[in-house]
Design a protein around this motif. Structure first.
Motif, PDB file in Angstrom:
ATOM      1  N   SER A  12       0.836  -1.195   0.000  1.00 21.20           N
ATOM      2  CA  SER A  12       0.000   0.000   0.000  1.00 21.20           C
ATOM      3  C   SER A  12       0.872   1.246   0.000  1.00 21.20           C
ATOM      4  CB  SER A  12      -0.901   0.011   1.235  1.00 21.20           C
ATOM      5  OG  SER A  12      -1.521   1.281   1.384  1.00 21.20           O
ATOM      6  N   PRO A  13       0.543   2.230  -0.842  1.00 24.73           N
ATOM      7  CA  PRO A  13       1.331   3.477  -0.840  1.00 24.73           C
ATOM      8  C   PRO A  13       1.171   4.272   0.445  1.00 24.73           C
ATOM      9  CG  PRO A  13      -0.601   3.687  -2.258  1.00 24.73           C
ATOM     10  CD  PRO A  13      -0.529   2.244  -1.849  1.00 24.73           C
ATOM     11  N   GLU A  14       0.161   3.932   1.273  1.00 30.12           N
ATOM     12  CA  GLU A  14      -0.039   4.636   2.540  1.00 30.12           C
ATOM     13  C   GLU A  14       0.922   4.162   3.625  1.00 30.12           C
ATOM     14  OE1 GLU A  14      -4.092   3.925   3.464  1.00 30.12           O
ATOM     15  OE2 GLU A  14      -4.837   5.541   2.176  1.00 30.12           O
ATOM     16  N   LEU A  15       1.562   3.025   3.402  1.00 33.18           N
ATOM     17  CA  LEU A  15       2.432   2.464   4.432  1.00 33.18           C
ATOM     18  C   LEU A  15       3.770   3.193   4.461  1.00 33.18           C
ATOM     19  CD1 LEU A  15       2.971   0.103   6.484  1.00 33.18           C
ATOM     20  CD2 LEU A  15       4.055  -1.082   4.580  1.00 33.18           C
ATOM     21  N   PRO A  16       4.171   3.744   5.604  1.00 33.42           N
ATOM     22  CA  PRO A  16       5.495   4.363   5.692  1.00 33.42           C
ATOM     23  C   PRO A  16       6.571   3.299   5.842  1.00 33.42           C
ATOM     24  CG  PRO A  16       4.402   4.493   7.806  1.00 33.42           C
ATOM     25  CD  PRO A  16       3.397   3.884   6.859  1.00 33.42           C
ATOM     26  N   ASN A  38      -4.676  -3.336   8.738  1.00 38.85           N
ATOM     27  CA  ASN A  38      -5.969  -3.070   8.112  1.00 38.85           C
ATOM     28  C   ASN A  38      -7.072  -3.434   9.077  1.00 38.85           C
ATOM     29  OD1 ASN A  38      -6.900  -5.962   7.551  1.00 38.85           O
ATOM     30  ND2 ASN A  38      -4.879  -5.941   6.586  1.00 38.85           N
ATOM     31  N   ASN A  89       6.628  -4.729   4.147  1.00 40.80           N
ATOM     32  CA  ASN A  89       7.561  -3.625   3.946  1.00 40.80           C
ATOM     33  C   ASN A  89       8.805  -4.114   3.204  1.00 40.80           C
ATOM     34  OD1 ASN A  89       9.478  -1.569   4.241  1.00 40.80           O
ATOM     35  ND2 ASN A  89       8.678  -0.954   6.233  1.00 40.80           N
ATOM     36  N   ASN A 148      -1.943  -3.919  -2.631  1.00 46.67           N
ATOM     37  CA  ASN A 148      -2.119  -2.835  -3.579  1.00 46.67           C
ATOM     38  C   ASN A 148      -2.317  -3.409  -4.983  1.00 46.67           C
ATOM     39  OD1 ASN A 148      -2.246  -0.229  -4.491  1.00 46.67           O
ATOM     40  ND2 ASN A 148      -0.041   0.035  -4.654  1.00 46.67           N
TER      41      ASN A 148
END
Length: 644
Positions: free
Chosen positions: A34-38, A51, A62, A542
């Motif tokens: 997911s692009p939201e994951l840092p 989630n 990651n 994603n």
């Protein structure tokens, strides 16, 4: 007179290896994450997916953390070289003896620690170690006789003998459940989880070579050779293989009627025929090879042979026919080389196939079938501009070929190319067809309403409006394996390369372009990034931005992208189809080099005679419609049937 020489080199390479294969690799995790994951949490620890729907052990994790956690080191040691001696026995006779060697050793260590990355947990740490070694040597002995008669006839005769051997061995082991991630030594893991494997092999080959070259007056030349090879990979019935070669050339430009011609400076016509052998199968497959240990009903172990023996397995022969010419025009400003060839691989070595679902029946190797390849290579070099301060020359290389499986094992048997742990068939090679064609279902748009769905062929339980409509190839009203067909080909129409070299005073610039036209690529990555799949359980991962254009009844119906449905009931993703086939054509700026040569008078009487500074850029840009990472994908595991 005796001349003795020696070449030797040693290298050691240490690589920190990052897993980059299939869905567990760093690149695929990057695409699926997911692009939201840092990358990091606020406390500095590595972040992981979280989630509200649930958790999944198949969830993408990651990629930066995985690259750090997966500690893999590969050490490779290599020693190679040769020792030779040349003896001048007579003014026309020489003898050369040579000893060559290539010794390799590698050590591969991998430790996978326990970790927690959000909802993704690895609760068991694991350690793997593998040692590989190979020792190769060859001995060559050649007598060469060379004599010129009457200033026009030249004869060279070579008689030689070669012997070579390769011995290899691997030893691997693993253990799980270490008390700490700081431990990696196998002896510190849980003995109950211990595994080990060991394998060895040896092949040897003996060869005798004879060759005669004859030329007359630098105009006509003939060459004939015969090579006899004996390999330990074949049984006593077929240990020897015999491979002849013949060639001839006519240098037309040396004929009296063309000598001194200002337009045509050089012309040579060439014809050739040759055969070489292939012995690349595992050692000892002509007899019962390795033994497997199994529990004996009488206690202890019993030993059974692995695979089936074939004492008649023999050399595969690759025979080539070629014709061409070399041409130079206008004071050698234009040079053209052309070569047309036909290559036939006969009696090629392959595993016996029971049927399409069993591609390696009993590990039995046989000689059957023939592959034919036809094509030509063209090279054009030109000196476009040449003057005192500026020059520009160009080289264009053009190649094209076609191939086909002329005959195989009969009874409708085919070679299947499989990927992803042998779960997915992506190519099929059948008699009379090109090698390695992509294989699957042809798509026929989408079911856009209930009427189309009812009128279409029966597909799967759960097929609905918005799903892909597959073509009913055999017209029986249903979609099944009988509708599988050719969906693309990895063979390009042609490949090419263009090099331009420029010089202005002391500056130089070189630009190399390289490309391929007309080939297809099976973009397997889309099977991961096009939505949820029953095989991959990727519902939390994603997906590609292409999914934003998915079919939605009443909202987005003017699209070719099917609906997104959990578990993929219609097989929009799970079915191999032309949906995943893309045009693989590309043009790449492969290399750009710019340099400056310092004038030689700057160095005076110093130890330096010349100096050059330069900048070099590789793979500057690629022009392509292919959506994957690199259109120059090549073949998987160097397999001719998996040029995906």
């Amino acid at each position: 007179m005796v001349k003795i020489g020696n070449n030797i080199s040693f290298s050691k390479i240490t690589q920190q290896v990052v897993r980059n294969d299939d869905r567990g690799g760093v690149i695929m995790n990057t695409l699926r994450q997911s692009p939201e994951l840092p990358v990091f949490n606020t406390d500095g620890s590595f972040a992981g997916p979280i989630n509200n729907v649930g958790t999944s052990n198949n969830e993408a994790s990651n990629p930066i953390a995985l690259a750090e956690f997966q500690n893999a080191t590969l050490d490779k040691y290599k020693l190679n070289g040769n020792l030779f001696a040349d003896f001048s026995l007579h003014k026309n006779l020489t003898f050369r003896t040579e000893l060559g060697y290539d010794i390799n050793f590698s050590r591969n260590k991998l430790f996978l620690p326990t970790y927690q990355l959000g909802n993704v947990t690895e609760a068991v740490n694991k350690s793997f170690k593998t040692l590989d070694q190979s020792i190769y040597w060859n001995v060559k002995n050649y007598f060469t006789y060379n004599k010129t008669f009457n200033d026009k006839h030249n004869v060279t005769v070579l008689l030689g003998q070669e012997a070579q051997q390769n011995k290899f061995e691997f030893l691997s082991g693993s253990r799980f459940n270490f008390d700490s991630n700081s431990f990696g030594n196998l002896s510190l893991g849980d003995p109950k989880t211990a595994t080990n494997a060991n394998g060895t092999g040896t092949w040897t080959m003996e060869s005798f070579i004879s060759r005669v070259n004859y030329s007359f007056d630098d105009r006509y030349s003939l060459s004939a050779s015969l090579r006899a090879d004996a390999s330990s990979n074949f049984g006593p019935n077929n240990k020897w293989g015999y491979f002849p070669a013949f060639s001839g050339a006519w240098t037309v430009s040396n004929e009296e009627f063309l000598v001194g011609d200002s337009f045509l400076n050089y012309l040579k016509l060439k014809l050739g025929y040759g055969s070489v052998g292939n012995q690349n199968i595992p050692p000892n497959v002509y007899q019962f090879g390795l033994l497997n240990a199994i529990p004996s009903p009488f206690g202890g172990n019993a030993y059974v042979p692995v695979g089936q023996a074939n004492p008649d397995v023999k050399w595969e022969a690759l025979t080539s026919y070629n014709a061409g010419f070399e041409l130079e025009l206008l004071q050698n400003k234009i040079k053209l080389d052309f070569d047309y060839y036909i290559k036939k691989s006969s009696d090629f070595l392959t595993r016996n196939i029971n049927n399409e679902s069993n591609q390696s029946a009993g590990n039995l190797f046989i000689n059957v079938g023939e592959i034919e390849t036809k094509g030509f290579d063209l090279s054009l070099s030109t000196r476009n501009i040449t003057n005192e301060n500026f020059s520009w020359d160009s080289t264009i290389i053009f190649s094209t070929y076609d191939n086909k499986l002329v005959k195989f094992q009969g009874e409708g048997k085919s070679l299947l190319g499989r990927v992803q742990f042998n779960n997915f068939t992506v190519t099929r090679t059948t008699e009379g067809q090109p090698v390695g064609q992509f294989y699957g279902f042809l798509t026929d748009g989408l079911f856009r309403d209930a009427t189309e769905l009812a009128a279409g062929p029966t597909q799967e339980t759960g097929t609905a409006v918005g799903d892909i409509r597959f073509k009913d190839i055999n017209g029986d009203g249903k979609i099944d394996n009988q509708d599988l067909t050719v969906i693309g080909s990895p063979i390009p129409d042609f490949t090419y390369a263009v090099t331009n070299n420029f010089k202005y005073k002391n500056f130089d610039l070189s630009v190399v372009l390289q490309g391929s036209q007309g080939n297809d690529i099976y973009n397997f990555t889309k099977r991961y990034t096009y939505g949820a799949s029953t095989n991959f359980n990727d519902r939390f991962s994603n997906v590609s931005t292409d999914v934003l254009n998915a079919f939605v009844p009443g909202i987005n119906e003017n699209t070719d992208f099917p609906r997104i449905a959990l578990n993929d009931p219609n097989g929009n993703i799970d079915k191999s189809s032309d949906r995943f086939i893309e045009d693989g054509s590309y043009l790449r700026i492969q290399n750009v080099s710019f340099g400056y040569n310092f004038p030689s008078n700057l160095f005076g009487t110093s130890i330096f005679t010349k100096a050059r500074v330069y900048a070099n850029v590789q793979n500057l840009y690629t022009f392509t419609k292919y959506s994957g990472l690199d259109p120059a994908v090549g073949s998987l595991d160097q397999s001719v049937i998996l040029m995906v």
